[in-house]
Design a protein around this motif. Structure first.
Motif, short mmCIF file in Angstrom:
data_model
loop_
_atom_site.label_atom_id
_atom_site.label_comp_id
_atom_site.label_asym_id
_atom_site.label_seq_id
_atom_site.Cartn_x
_atom_site.Cartn_y
_atom_site.Cartn_z
N ALA A 190 29.49 -19.05 -51.78
CA ALA A 190 29.39 -19.04 -50.32
C ALA A 190 28.48 -17.91 -49.85
O ALA A 190 27.63 -18.10 -48.97
N LEU A 191 28.65 -16.75 -50.46
CA LEU A 191 27.84 -15.59 -50.08
C LEU A 191 26.38 -15.80 -50.43
O LEU A 191 25.48 -15.46 -49.64
N SER A 192 26.13 -16.37 -51.61
CA SER A 192 24.74 -16.58 -52.03
C SER A 192 24.05 -17.65 -51.18
O SER A 192 22.86 -17.52 -50.85
N LEU A 193 24.78 -18.69 -50.78
CA LEU A 193 24.19 -19.73 -49.94
C LEU A 193 23.87 -19.19 -48.55
O LEU A 193 22.76 -19.40 -48.02
N SER A 194 24.82 -18.50 -47.94
CA SER A 194 24.61 -17.95 -46.60
C SER A 194 23.49 -16.92 -46.60
O SER A 194 22.57 -16.96 -45.76
N GLY A 195 23.55 -15.99 -47.56
CA GLY A 195 22.53 -14.96 -47.64
C GLY A 195 21.17 -15.52 -48.02
O GLY A 195 20.14 -15.12 -47.46
N GLY A 196 21.16 -16.47 -48.96
CA GLY A 196 19.89 -17.05 -49.41
C GLY A 196 19.16 -17.79 -48.31
O GLY A 196 17.95 -17.65 -48.14
N ILE A 197 19.89 -18.59 -47.54
CA ILE A 197 19.26 -19.35 -46.45
C ILE A 197 18.77 -18.41 -45.36
O ILE A 197 17.69 -18.61 -44.78
#
Length: 267
Positions: A190-197
């Protein structure tokens, strides 16, 4: 909304909300406070005139003609974006993804409250913190103008527009962050998706500002909707931009709550 859960989670998040709010307020007051000593500096103005237009666009620097343009470039062009984006991503993760990943969400689901009620309450906690950050930042800007700046007057209407559109930008970021935190299989994902986008959106906006041939990339970035320098100069139609960001945020929260209510949670 579950009032008891809301109060408990706001209390749990209080230190985080206060630290971000006070930090944001401190920075804008500091930047406003140094403006009088820099406004009349011929060296600073000469230096700004020598900078490439692309670099000025990246940081939303439109000049030092007045206090609003100065803080629009020096604070809202970068620091404000960092503080708000980091809060949105981490708070959404702490409120939804972490309890799911660590199993503590099961205790909330064991109460006589529907999944939608629990998710909606957590979303309100996230938005409460976001509102607190923006409101305190706005108040600090007005206070700094009144107490620290004597030779310039802040354009209140445009300053409010910057903060309202800034809030809606973070509303959109928190919306998709809440969606990923509600639907991802684990906290790290979840953190990687939110931060990545979010980084991808910012990169599109940055590249679009630096390279004229790549300016079309800005159409794929929500950060292109927030241009504090142009807002300070009255060059932005705030209503279409506000509706766009509001719609993105509503879709993110609505989808996150809806899918959380139907998903299978890990044991």
């Amino acid at each position: 909304m579950n009032t008891a859960l809301y109060k408990h989670m706001v209390k749990t998040q209080a230190k985080t909300i206060i630290s971000y709010s006070v930090g944001s307020a401190f920075y804008i007051a500091l930047i406003a406070g140094v403006y009088p000593s820099l406004a009349d500096s011929k060296a600073i103005n000469h230096y700004l005139q020598q900078l490439p237009d692309e670099l000025l666009k990246v940081f939303n620097i439109t000049g030092m003609d007045n206090l609003l343009e100065f803080i629009a470039g020096e604070y809202y062009g970068l620091l404000f974006l960092l503080i708000g984006s980091i809060y949105c991503i981490t708070a959404a993760n702490q409120l939804m993804a972490r309890p799911i990943d660590r199993g503590s969400m099961a205790y909330l689901l064991a109460t006589p409250n529907s999944r939608r009620t629990i998710a909606f309450t957590q979303a309100l906690v996230l938005l409460t913190g976001l509102a607190a950050i923006v409101i305190l930042t706005t108040a600090a800007g007005f206070a700094a103008d009144a107490w620290l700046v004597t030779n310039d007057s802040l354009d209140r209407e445009r300053f409010l527009q910057i903060n309202v559109i800034g809030f809606l930008l973070f509303f959109a970021i928190s919306g998709y962050s809440f969606f990923f935190s509600s639907t991802a299989h684990d906290e790290k994902r979840a953190l990687s998706l939110s931060g990545g986008i979010t980084i991808l959106f910012y990169s599109f906006d940055l590249i679009g500002k630096l390279a004229e041939k790549a300016e079309w990339l800005r159409y794929g970035s929500i950060f292109a909707a927030f241009e504090p320098g142009k807002i300070a100069q009255g060059q932005v139609e705030w209503l279409p931009v506000s509706l766009l960001l509001f719609t993105i945020g509503v879709l993110g929260y609505t989808a996150g709550i809806g899918l959380f209510a139907k998903r299978d949670l890990p044991l």
